[in-house]
Design a protein around this motif. Structure first.
Motif, PDB file in Angstrom:
ATOM      1  N   VAL A 142      -3.403  70.825   1.969  1.00  0.00           N
ATOM      2  CA  VAL A 142      -3.535  69.380   2.077  1.00  0.00           C
ATOM      3  C   VAL A 142      -4.983  68.951   1.866  1.00  0.00           C
ATOM      4  O   VAL A 142      -5.284  68.093   1.041  1.00  0.00           O
ATOM      5  N   ASP A 143      -5.878  69.616   2.585  1.00  0.00           N
ATOM      6  CA  ASP A 143      -7.277  69.226   2.482  1.00  0.00           C
ATOM      7  C   ASP A 143      -7.882  69.556   1.125  1.00  0.00           C
ATOM      8  O   ASP A 143      -8.668  68.783   0.579  1.00  0.00           O
ATOM      9  N   ASN A 159      -3.719  61.169   1.269  1.00  0.00           N
ATOM     10  CA  ASN A 159      -4.952  61.038   2.035  1.00  0.00           C
ATOM     11  C   ASN A 159      -6.136  60.677   1.130  1.00  0.00           C
ATOM     12  O   ASN A 159      -7.002  59.887   1.512  1.00  0.00           O
ATOM     13  N   LYS A 167      -5.987  57.041   0.295  1.00  0.00           N
ATOM     14  CA  LYS A 167      -6.408  56.258   1.444  1.00  0.00           C
ATOM     15  C   LYS A 167      -7.933  56.172   1.477  1.00  0.00           C
ATOM     16  O   LYS A 167      -8.519  55.108   1.626  1.00  0.00           O
ATOM     17  N   ARG A 168      -8.574  57.303   1.290  1.00  0.00           N
ATOM     18  CA  ARG A 168     -10.039  57.312   1.339  1.00  0.00           C
ATOM     19  C   ARG A 168     -10.672  56.530   0.197  1.00  0.00           C
ATOM     20  O   ARG A 168     -11.768  56.020   0.305  1.00  0.00           O
ATOM     21  N   GLU A 191       3.141  58.265   6.979  1.00  0.00           N
ATOM     22  CA  GLU A 191       3.197  56.885   6.518  1.00  0.00           C
ATOM     23  C   GLU A 191       2.291  56.722   5.315  1.00  0.00           C
ATOM     24  O   GLU A 191       1.114  57.070   5.398  1.00  0.00           O
TER      25      GLU A 191
END
Lengths: 340, 340
Positions: free
Chosen positions: A231-232, A263, A266-267, A291
DNA sequence: CTGTTAGCGCATTCAC
DNA sequence: GTGAATGCGCTAACAG
């Protein structure tokens, strides 16, 4: 700790004043026994807490009621869900399940298999077998002695049964879905070292080429794709790539990568799905916990497991090998929308 | 499918022109054998693909190298991670792992145990045993015949070993951490039917009472707390409660609930952690995959598993029962911050 | 060093 | 209906 030996059939026979043969008969219920003696035997069984020794029984019937399952690891919920499917199905047939983790190590994988064989399992299911790094003769020889089922295996070996998804078709469907929403610049995100990714990439290339919009910079490989770090690492990578490539949609080879993509968006201050669509693959439980909930292709993990179990019992009973291909189904949720 | 019988020790002995005892010796390497004969035997083993039959061996040594693990289910990553820890540790001792799912059904749980006993496992690990609904004598009798370890078990039974976390202390730590950030109105979210929740609630009540700010409306029970639906049901519930109770922080009994709380805040337009802090418990992998990453108490699932495995082998070797309590450790991430 | 033998706990002929 | 005897594949004395 009273090391009182467990009662054996002999003890029961003595206490009931009958022969071991009679005890065996009432336990297995396969021959007529006079009601009266049967009852005597049964009370003896109960007071002695007698439990038949399966090992001994199987030794002399030359049958075995346990099967082996080899899995790359449990850290990934994908595998856990598959095992869940296997366990449930297998239990209905009165079989037990011996579990081994191969930890993505081919040598370990072979060790696991050997351990299972020596334990006399009646069949083996291997999830994501490392057919690339294990010499073919290993599995080819193995299947001569014991029924074998592969889940998500890509190299065909005669006489082994396969259960898998049609990922080629599935990717195409996913792509068509995104295009139907008006997306043309679709970023393709894959991981390293798995035939599964290669199949999807091929499907992607083919599809994009057909529409004359294949661009190499839209294909990105983020390395190890199956761990929690995925994920990261996906996020980090996409943080750089998205601003350059400016895709309107991102198609990821699995849900972990898709969460990383989410993610990253989002960032970057990109709203999903208003500004950009993100799509995953697998439908692990994670995909509906976050979400926005992830649009993804369902790999029916549970079904994968239960079908494999069914195939295995079929082979154990003497059936022939078979190949089952499930269709991935599109799960539309909240991470995808029309291009704006 | 060549149903060629697997080679036995007799076949090897014949081919090598030695006695079965000699074969046994080279296989087990426990007695000296002349180099030359050893080699003859070894080539025979290889050409015959001989694999010792563990069942037969264990039948007459009256030992067993498999252990049983009973788990409520795999759908919850918590259990998967624990099993991972068990598997890894157990493998180092050359043991295999027989896996059974009890599906949260006490009857099923007993069936699993019986199946394991009849398979002659050398010990059993039960994760979250349903000690409430199984009459105590069941486990009390069982432990007389076979080593037993409970992971997260709360009813004490003599002679069984326990591994667990100090959740009472852990909750207190969590609460103190939140208070250190200035939070006074802390919502407590728990699930139904688990001693684990009860322990945490007690800790919460006690702590809040000490500070004279216990309010019944700040305690909420969201029902089933261990499935994937937990996330959504928690969200739904908190969507109503948060606006009424106006907490500045939410303390959840596990990470699934915390993710649900996070989603609820998002929908209510509350920024985490600026407007409100959310804290979980467990530290399942999910907690570091979402945004914001969850502050939580680590239950060391892997350690739980490996310690249980260690305790079990200890008991198998004749050691006495023991109780290991691990400390939960606070994992500070991004979902908590000072009250504003 | 190596071979012979006696079970481990049980299911299964074959007699009775 | 029931019991006695045999053997599943292997290890562990016990002899050589």
């Amino acid at each position: 700790m009273e090391d009182r030996k467990n009662a054996t059939i002999v003890d029961v026979a003595k206490m009931a004043g009958v022969s071991v043969a009679t005890v065996s008969r009432v336990v297995n219920g396969n021959y007529p026994v006079k009601v009266e003696t049967r009852e005597r035997v049964q009370t003896a069984i109960e007071t002695l807490h007698y439990v038949p020794n399966v090992q001994a029984r199987e030794l002399n019937t030359r049958r075995s009621s346990t099967i082996g399952v080899v899995v790359p690891g449990l850290y990934n919920m994908f595998f856990a869900e598959v095992i869940d499917g296997i366990e449930e199905t297998v239990r209905k047939d009165g079989l037990s399940l011996l579990l081994n983790c191969a930890k993505n190590d081919p040598q370990q994988e072979m060790n696991c298999i050997n351990a299972l064989v020596s334990r006399n399992v009646s069949g083996i299911i291997v999830i994501s077998p490392n057919t690339a790094d294990i010499k073919e003769s290993f599995y080819a020889d193995l299947v001569k002695r014991i029924p074998l089922v592969f889940i998500n295996g890509y190299h065909r070996i005669p006489n082994v049964s396969y259960v898998g998804n049609d990922e080629k078709l599935g990717s195409r469907q996913a792509l068509e879905y995104l295009e139907g929403l008006g997306h043309q610049r679709i970023l393709f995100v894959r991981g390293a070292n798995s035939d599964s990714y290669a199949i999807k990439e091929e499907s992607y290339r083919q599809h994009m080429a057909e529409n004359k919009r294949l661009e190499e910079q839209l294909i990105v490989n983020i390395g190890e794709g199956n761990g929690v770090e995925t994920v990261d690492s996906t996020m980090a990578r996409l943080l750089e790539i998205i601003p350059q490539a400016k895709p309107t949609a991102i198609f990821c080879c699995n849900d972990l990568m898709a969460v990383g993509a989410l993610n990253a968006c989002k960032r970057l201050g990109l709203k999903v799905p208003e500004d950009i669509s993100v799509m995953g693959y697998d439908n692990i439980s994670l995909s509906r916990l976050i979400e926005p909930k992830l649009t993804t292709m369902d790999q029916n993990m549970f079904q994968l497991g239960s079908n494999a179990a069914a195939l295995l019992t079929e082979k154990i009973k003497g059936g022939k090998s078979k190949r089952i291909t499930l269709d991935n189904v599109l799960i539309t949720r909240d991470s995808t929308g029309p291009v704006r």
